[in-house]
Scaffold this active site. Structure first.
Site, PDB file in Angstrom:
ATOM      1  N   GLY A  12      -3.976 -59.736 -48.747  1.00  0.00           N
ATOM      2  CA  GLY A  12      -4.550 -58.420 -49.009  1.00  0.00           C
ATOM      3  C   GLY A  12      -5.761 -58.095 -48.156  1.00  0.00           C
ATOM      4  N   ASN A  14      -5.696 -56.377 -45.401  1.00  0.00           N
ATOM      5  CA  ASN A  14      -5.566 -54.954 -45.060  1.00  0.00           C
ATOM      6  C   ASN A  14      -5.935 -54.076 -46.256  1.00  0.00           C
ATOM      7  OD1 ASN A  14      -4.394 -54.107 -42.277  1.00  0.00           O
ATOM      8  ND2 ASN A  14      -3.402 -56.047 -42.771  1.00  0.00           N
ATOM      9  N   MET A  90       6.209 -58.175 -48.932  1.00  0.00           N
ATOM     10  CA  MET A  90       7.246 -58.992 -48.305  1.00  0.00           C
ATOM     11  C   MET A  90       8.645 -58.790 -48.891  1.00  0.00           C
ATOM     12  SD  MET A  90       5.466 -60.177 -45.974  1.00  0.00           S
ATOM     13  CE  MET A  90       6.496 -61.395 -45.183  1.00  0.00           C
ATOM     14  N   ARG A  91       8.931 -57.579 -49.305  1.00  0.00           N
ATOM     15  CA  ARG A  91      10.286 -57.299 -49.788  1.00  0.00           C
ATOM     16  C   ARG A  91      10.861 -56.149 -48.988  1.00  0.00           C
ATOM     17  NH1 ARG A  91      11.999 -58.951 -54.782  1.00  0.00           N
ATOM     18  NH2 ARG A  91      13.252 -57.074 -55.090  1.00  0.00           N
ATOM     19  N   ASN A 107       3.724 -48.285 -43.286  1.00  0.00           N
ATOM     20  CA  ASN A 107       3.646 -49.741 -43.162  1.00  0.00           C
ATOM     21  C   ASN A 107       2.822 -50.085 -41.926  1.00  0.00           C
ATOM     22  OD1 ASN A 107       4.346 -52.505 -43.671  1.00  0.00           O
ATOM     23  ND2 ASN A 107       5.882 -52.375 -42.043  1.00  0.00           N
ATOM     24  N   HIS A 109       2.575 -53.128 -38.980  1.00  0.00           N
ATOM     25  CA  HIS A 109       3.353 -54.240 -38.457  1.00  0.00           C
ATOM     26  C   HIS A 109       2.603 -54.873 -37.278  1.00  0.00           C
ATOM     27  CE1 HIS A 109       6.915 -56.593 -37.656  1.00  0.00           C
ATOM     28  NE2 HIS A 109       6.712 -56.359 -36.382  1.00  0.00           N
TER      29      HIS A 109
HETATM   30  C1  GRF Z   1      -0.456 -58.000 -41.699  1.00  0.00           C
HETATM   31  O1  GRF Z   1      -0.529 -58.769 -40.541  1.00  0.00           O
HETATM   32  C2  GRF Z   1       0.489 -56.865 -41.496  1.00  0.00           C
HETATM   33  O2  GRF Z   1       0.611 -56.496 -40.155  1.00  0.00           O
HETATM   34  C3  GRF Z   1       1.798 -57.393 -42.004  1.00  0.00           C
HETATM   35  O3  GRF Z   1       1.461 -58.249 -43.057  1.00  0.00           O
HETATM   36  C4  GRF Z   1       0.160 -58.768 -42.867  1.00  0.00           C
HETATM   37  C5  GRF Z   1      -0.582 -58.589 -44.159  1.00  0.00           C
HETATM   38  O4  GRF Z   1      -1.765 -59.314 -44.213  1.00  0.00           O
HETATM   39  N1  GRF Z   1       2.661 -56.306 -42.405  1.00  0.00           N
HETATM   40  P1  GRF Z   1      -2.792 -59.048 -45.393  1.00  0.00           P
HETATM   41  O5  GRF Z   1      -2.081 -59.382 -46.702  1.00  0.00           O
HETATM   42  O6  GRF Z   1      -3.210 -57.623 -45.319  1.00  0.00           O
HETATM   43  O7  GRF Z   1      -3.933 -59.981 -45.174  1.00  0.00           O
END
Ligand code: GRF
Length: 201
Positions: A12, A14, A90-91, A107, A109
């Site tokens: 988490g 982000n 992750m789904r 999203n 990526h």
């Molecule tokens: C990030 O690197 C994002 O690009 C990918 O999943 C990761 C999530 O990391 N979709 P976090 O849970 O935000 O630390």
């Protein structure tokens, strides 16, 4: 103020960047709910610390992917969310779910899409030998990392990079890019034309 629901499965970081930006008034919206498919996700803890409503939806409680996605949809609608933000969720989301929120799911990526979609993008980019990679914020459609691109930022690959060091530099860019893209959405600045996303001045 737009209402935002964040879906996250992991650390988490982000989410944290989004919550910080929102608290600092850098996003014209508020996170009203954080949902995770993993009870132990640090993302849930981060949200609780900031007194944001959280929900753990256990995939084991649902017979099919569709049943799970219906429960997700119900929770998001109940929260009155205008935007669904995937932050390390992750789904893979069903077509039915995606179609319920047209152009309202985003999203982030860790590659410059359409290069290296899927789960191992940072290691794949490094192994491929690219000189530049980066991160992409995009709308979510029913494909895997295929929706219209909102913003991208490049990260040069350096000789001494490991997947870990490269990921760290990509993350640093993500923490600025994602809140910015979310703010653009909240301020009604994004317009989708075909598969292109235009940003209004
Ligand atoms: C990030 O690197 C994002 O690009 C990918 O999943 C990761 C999530 O990391 N979709 P976090 O849970 O935000 O630390």
């Amino acid at each position: 103020m737009k209402k935002i629901c964040v879906l996250a499965s992991g650390a988490g970081t982000n989410l944290e960047a989004i919550l910080k930006a929102a608290a600092a008034g850098k996003i014209s919206g508020q996170v009203v709910l954080v949902i995770s498919d993993r009870e132990e996700a640090k993302a849930l803890e981060r949200a609780r610390k900031r007194k944001i409503e959280t929900l753990f939806l256990n995939p084991k409680d649902y017979k099919t992917r569709l049943d799970y996605d219906l429960a997700l949809k119900e929770a998001i609608n109940k929260a009155g969310a205008d935007l669904v933000v995937l932050a390390g969720f992750m789904r893979f989301l069903s077509k039915e779910f995606v179609e319920s929120f047209p152009n309202k799911i985003v999203n982030i990526h860790p590659s410059l899409l359409p290069a290296f979609p899927g789960v191992n993008s940072v290691a794949e980019a490094l192994d491929y030998g690219v000189k530049v990679t980066g991160c992409t914020v995009h709308f979510v459609d029913e494909g895997m990392d295929t929706g219209p691109i909102i913003l991208q930022e490049a990260v040069p690959v350096i000789k001494s990079d490991t997947a870990q060091t490269l990921l760290e530099r990509i993350h640093a860019k993500e923490y600025r890019l994602y809140p910015h893209a979310i703010d653009l959405f909240c301020r009604g600045k994004l317009k989708i034309i075909g598969r292109r996303c235009e940003i209004a001045e």
